[in-house]
Design a protein around this motif. Structure first.
Motif, PDB file in Angstrom:
ATOM      1  N   ILE A 292       0.841  -1.203   0.000  1.00 16.94           N
ATOM      2  CA  ILE A 292       0.000   0.000   0.000  1.00 16.94           C
ATOM      3  C   ILE A 292       0.875   1.251   0.000  1.00 16.94           C
ATOM      4  N   ARG A 293       1.905   1.218   0.785  1.00 17.59           N
ATOM      5  CA  ARG A 293       2.815   2.358   0.874  1.00 17.59           C
ATOM      6  C   ARG A 293       3.439   2.669  -0.493  1.00 17.59           C
ATOM      7  N   GLN A 294       3.900   1.595  -1.146  1.00 15.92           N
ATOM      8  CA  GLN A 294       4.512   1.798  -2.475  1.00 15.92           C
ATOM      9  C   GLN A 294       3.524   2.467  -3.420  1.00 15.92           C
ATOM     10  N   GLY A 295       2.283   1.995  -3.386  1.00 15.65           N
ATOM     11  CA  GLY A 295       1.247   2.533  -4.281  1.00 15.65           C
ATOM     12  C   GLY A 295       0.886   3.968  -3.941  1.00 15.65           C
ATOM     13  N   LEU A 296       0.723   4.263  -2.659  1.00 16.96           N
ATOM     14  CA  LEU A 296       0.304   5.621  -2.256  1.00 16.96           C
ATOM     15  C   LEU A 296       1.404   6.644  -2.489  1.00 16.96           C
ATOM     16  N   ASP A 297       2.664   6.171  -2.340  1.00 15.24           N
ATOM     17  CA  ASP A 297       3.816   7.067  -2.523  1.00 15.24           C
ATOM     18  C   ASP A 297       3.776   7.771  -3.869  1.00 15.24           C
ATOM     19  N   SER A 298       3.255   7.083  -4.877  1.00 13.30           N
ATOM     20  CA  SER A 298       3.304   7.671  -6.232  1.00 13.30           C
ATOM     21  C   SER A 298       1.973   8.327  -6.639  1.00 13.30           C
ATOM     22  N   MET A 299       1.030   8.422  -5.711  1.00 14.02           N
ATOM     23  CA  MET A 299      -0.262   9.027  -6.085  1.00 14.02           C
ATOM     24  C   MET A 299      -0.240  10.545  -5.900  1.00 14.02           C
ATOM     25  N   PRO A 300      -0.859  11.257  -6.832  1.00 18.66           N
ATOM     26  CA  PRO A 300      -0.863  12.718  -6.715  1.00 18.66           C
ATOM     27  C   PRO A 300      -1.736  13.169  -5.549  1.00 18.66           C
ATOM     28  N   ARG A 301      -1.412  14.303  -4.950  1.00 21.56           N
ATOM     29  CA  ARG A 301      -2.196  14.968  -3.886  1.00 21.56           C
ATOM     30  C   ARG A 301      -2.220  14.195  -2.573  1.00 21.56           C
ATOM     31  N   VAL A 302      -1.457  13.086  -2.490  1.00 19.52           N
ATOM     32  CA  VAL A 302      -1.467  12.309  -1.245  1.00 19.52           C
ATOM     33  C   VAL A 302      -0.300  12.752  -0.365  1.00 19.52           C
ATOM     34  N   LYS A 303      -0.601  13.070   0.888  1.00 18.66           N
ATOM     35  CA  LYS A 303       0.467  13.417   1.835  1.00 18.66           C
ATOM     36  C   LYS A 303       0.497  12.335   2.914  1.00 18.66           C
ATOM     37  N   ILE A 304       1.644  11.688   3.067  1.00 20.59           N
ATOM     38  CA  ILE A 304       1.775  10.595   4.044  1.00 20.59           C
ATOM     39  C   ILE A 304       2.496  11.116   5.290  1.00 20.59           C
ATOM     40  N   TYR A 305       1.962  10.751   6.474  1.00 24.00           N
ATOM     41  CA  TYR A 305       2.527  11.263   7.731  1.00 24.00           C
ATOM     42  C   TYR A 305       3.335  10.205   8.486  1.00 24.00           C
ATOM     43  N   THR A 306       3.341   8.970   8.005  1.00 24.03           N
ATOM     44  CA  THR A 306       3.994   7.884   8.746  1.00 24.03           C
ATOM     45  C   THR A 306       5.298   7.459   8.065  1.00 24.03           C
ATOM     46  N   ALA A 307       6.223   6.899   8.861  1.00 20.05           N
ATOM     47  CA  ALA A 307       7.516   6.448   8.337  1.00 20.05           C
ATOM     48  C   ALA A 307       7.298   5.188   7.492  1.00 20.05           C
ATOM     49  N   PRO A 308       8.234   4.907   6.540  1.00 18.06           N
ATOM     50  CA  PRO A 308       8.051   3.738   5.661  1.00 18.06           C
ATOM     51  C   PRO A 308       7.912   2.420   6.425  1.00 18.06           C
ATOM     52  N   ASP A 309       8.560   2.303   7.592  1.00 16.36           N
ATOM     53  CA  ASP A 309       8.481   1.024   8.321  1.00 16.36           C
ATOM     54  C   ASP A 309       7.415   1.049   9.432  1.00 16.36           C
ATOM     55  N   ALA A 310       6.569   2.071   9.438  1.00 16.69           N
ATOM     56  CA  ALA A 310       5.544   2.164  10.484  1.00 16.69           C
ATOM     57  C   ALA A 310       4.509   1.057  10.308  1.00 16.69           C
ATOM     58  N   ALA A 311       3.897   0.665  11.411  1.00 17.85           N
ATOM     59  CA  ALA A 311       2.932  -0.441  11.379  1.00 17.85           C
ATOM     60  C   ALA A 311       1.624  -0.034  10.710  1.00 17.85           C
ATOM     61  N   ILE A 312       1.343   1.273  10.687  1.00 17.99           N
ATOM     62  CA  ILE A 312       0.104   1.753  10.075  1.00 17.99           C
ATOM     63  C   ILE A 312       0.428   2.912   9.126  1.00 17.99           C
ATOM     64  N   LEU A 313      -0.541   3.290   8.311  1.00 17.20           N
ATOM     65  CA  LEU A 313      -0.275   4.346   7.342  1.00 17.20           C
ATOM     66  C   LEU A 313      -1.337   5.434   7.463  1.00 17.20           C
ATOM     67  N   THR A 314      -0.884   6.637   7.813  1.00 14.71           N
ATOM     68  CA  THR A 314      -1.791   7.767   7.980  1.00 14.71           C
ATOM     69  C   THR A 314      -1.495   8.784   6.876  1.00 14.71           C
ATOM     70  N   PHE A 315      -2.554   9.271   6.243  1.00 11.92           N
ATOM     71  CA  PHE A 315      -2.353  10.179   5.101  1.00 11.92           C
ATOM     72  C   PHE A 315      -3.553  11.104   4.922  1.00 11.92           C
ATOM     73  N   SER A 316      -3.381  12.098   4.074  1.00 12.74           N
ATOM     74  CA  SER A 316      -4.518  12.937   3.691  1.00 12.74           C
ATOM     75  C   SER A 316      -4.432  13.174   2.190  1.00 12.74           C
ATOM     76  N   VAL A 317      -5.539  13.610   1.608  1.00 13.17           N
ATOM     77  CA  VAL A 317      -5.578  13.884   0.168  1.00 13.17           C
ATOM     78  C   VAL A 317      -5.943  15.348  -0.010  1.00 13.17           C
ATOM     79  N   ASP A 318      -5.041  16.062  -0.617  1.00 10.49           N
ATOM     80  CA  ASP A 318      -5.251  17.501  -0.798  1.00 10.49           C
ATOM     81  C   ASP A 318      -6.548  17.751  -1.580  1.00 10.49           C
ATOM     82  N   GLY A 319      -7.390  18.623  -1.040  1.00 15.28           N
ATOM     83  CA  GLY A 319      -8.609  19.010  -1.762  1.00 15.28           C
ATOM     84  C   GLY A 319      -9.822  18.155  -1.462  1.00 15.28           C
ATOM     85  N   ILE A 320      -9.668  17.078  -0.677  1.00 15.52           N
ATOM     86  CA  ILE A 320     -10.841  16.257  -0.311  1.00 15.52           C
ATOM     87  C   ILE A 320     -10.939  16.196   1.218  1.00 15.52           C
ATOM     88  N   HIS A 321     -12.100  16.568   1.747  1.00 12.84           N
ATOM     89  CA  HIS A 321     -12.303  16.478   3.193  1.00 12.84           C
ATOM     90  C   HIS A 321     -12.216  15.009   3.598  1.00 12.84           C
TER      91      HIS A 321
END
Ligand SMILES: Cc1ncc(COP(=O)(O)O)c(C=O)c1O
Length: 383
Positions: A292-321
């Motif tokens: 999932i991390r690999q896929g999200l890393d390359s998506m536009p407008r996605v900002k990831i807040y967690t480290a690559p080796d973190a157990a969970i993945l927290t992110f936001s998408v610019d422009g969408i609540h």
């Protein structure tokens, strides 16, 4: 109907057939109360509770079964621990008012609010454990404190904290510090070793490792020290002498753990927990999260807040609540957490967008195909 992709392990784990079977078996064929009589049926329930307690002690490497107290969950345990500590300091003219409580911005509301409320009520001092640039607790800079609340793994950042080092660092500043570990997320991903951590209290919820809701574990290192229980009721009293109206009621409490387990225990959930911890494998879902991390890393407008080796993945998408994002993904079959994660301080740390963030977390039921489908859904929604 679309298959549901459940990537919300950090909120609660799905239940296996073995856990469900253990609860059904108890309810259908073995049901009775525990500690309430001597007939064979009751004794069998007592044995089941004792067996599960022993399994939990082994699971977290506790020295003895008496260190394990069943609670209603992590939230219940943290509130109880705060009360036990408040009471313990309120003896011999002393008060928690003169003490310092250290918390951190990684804390879940359940871990920090019970202590924030004591601070509000008693007026004691509160200090923050510093957090470094990687969003981990900085053990090299802990302050002197009388109570230290340690979040072993944040439900926003998913980093594994070095609890043993944090406890040791706090003890160096004050040998009498009381250390309290919230392991609600850590237990999902790593083996807990309370002997190595050397903490005074630790707690987690059964439902996050495949057990049921309404049950948690509170580890108490020195149960004999906490003479005054925080809850009162049946099953915790050896003898009562004296009585009202002369106010001479004297109570001899049962030793731990019974002293801390007033009233009827959540027995069905305890039967389920016994099955859950036999099956639970820490680090489950790591390969799914990597994909999932690999896929999200390359998506536009996605900002990831967690480290690559973190157990969970927290992110936001610019422009969408985040709530719209969660609803649109949900409508396509992707189940995940969106919002403030019950971690307001962490939201402030990352300057989270209005409405919070989104979080994906995998469990043992997830497959690589789930990861790919989740990425497909997120990609569609972002487009
Ligand atoms: C880090 C952390 N602490 C505490 C809790 C509270 O757990 P519960 O709601 O099971 O009491 C959670 C739940 O998500 C959590 O993630």
């Amino acid at each position: 109907m679309n298959k549901i992709i459940y990537l919300d392990a950090a909120a609660s784990a799905l239940k296996t057939d073995a856990v469900i079977a253990a609860e059904v078996d108890f309810l259908q064929y073995k049901y009775a109360n525990a500690g309430r009589g001597v007939c064979a049926r009751v004794s069998a329930v007592d044995d089941m509770v004792a067996r599960t307690r022993a399994d939990v002690a082994k699971f977290i490497n506790a020295k003895c079964d008496e260190n394990i107290v069943f609670t209603g969950g992590t939230t219940d345990a943290m509130n109880r621990i705060a009360r036990l500590i408040d009471d313990a300091f309120s003896v011999d003219g002393d008060s928690i008012k003169n003490k310092t409580i250290m918390v951190s911005d990684l804390d879940h509301h359940s871990a920090r609010l019970p202590f924030e409320c004591i601070v509000g009520r008693r007026g004691c001092k509160i200090v923050l454990c510093p957090v470094n640039a990687e969003n981990n607790l900085d053990y090299s800079n802990v302050a002197r404190a009388d109570v230290f609340v340690i979040t072993a793994m944040s439900n926003v950042f998913g980093g594994r904290q070095d609890v043993a080092r944090l406890v040791a660092a706090a003890r160096e500043k004050n040998p009498d510090v009381i250390t309290v570990v919230d392991a609600a997320q850590y237990v999902v991903h790593e083996n807990i070793d309370v002997e190595k951590w050397d903490c005074d209290f630790m707690c987690f919820s059964a439902h996050k490792i495949g057990g049921d809701t309404g049950l948690g574990v509170m580890y108490v290192k020195n149960p004999d020290y906490w003479m005054s229980p925080d809850k009162f009721g049946g099953g915790m009293v050896v003898r009562i002498t004296g009585a009202a109206p002369d106010n001479q009621c004297r109570i001899q409490w049962e030793p731990a753990p019974a002293r801390f387990e007033a009233g009827t225990l959540p027995l069905t959930q305890i039967a389920g927990l016994g099955a859950a911890i036999k099956e639970w494998t820490p680090r489950c879902g790591a390969d799914v999260m990597r994909r999932i991390r690999q896929g999200l890393d390359s998506m536009p407008r996605v900002k990831i807040y967690t480290a690559p080796d973190a157990a969970i993945l927290t992110f936001s998408v610019d422009g969408i609540h985040p709530l719209d994002f969660g609803a649109m993904c949900g409508a396509r079959g992707l189940c995940m957490r969106v919002g403030n994660m019950c971690a307001s301080w962490a939201m402030r740390m990352i300057d989270a967008p209005t409405g919070g963030v989104a979080r994906l977390s995998a469990g043992p039921w997830n497959t690589i195909e789930d990861a790919d489908r989740a990425l497909e859904i997120i990609g569609e929604v972002i487009k």
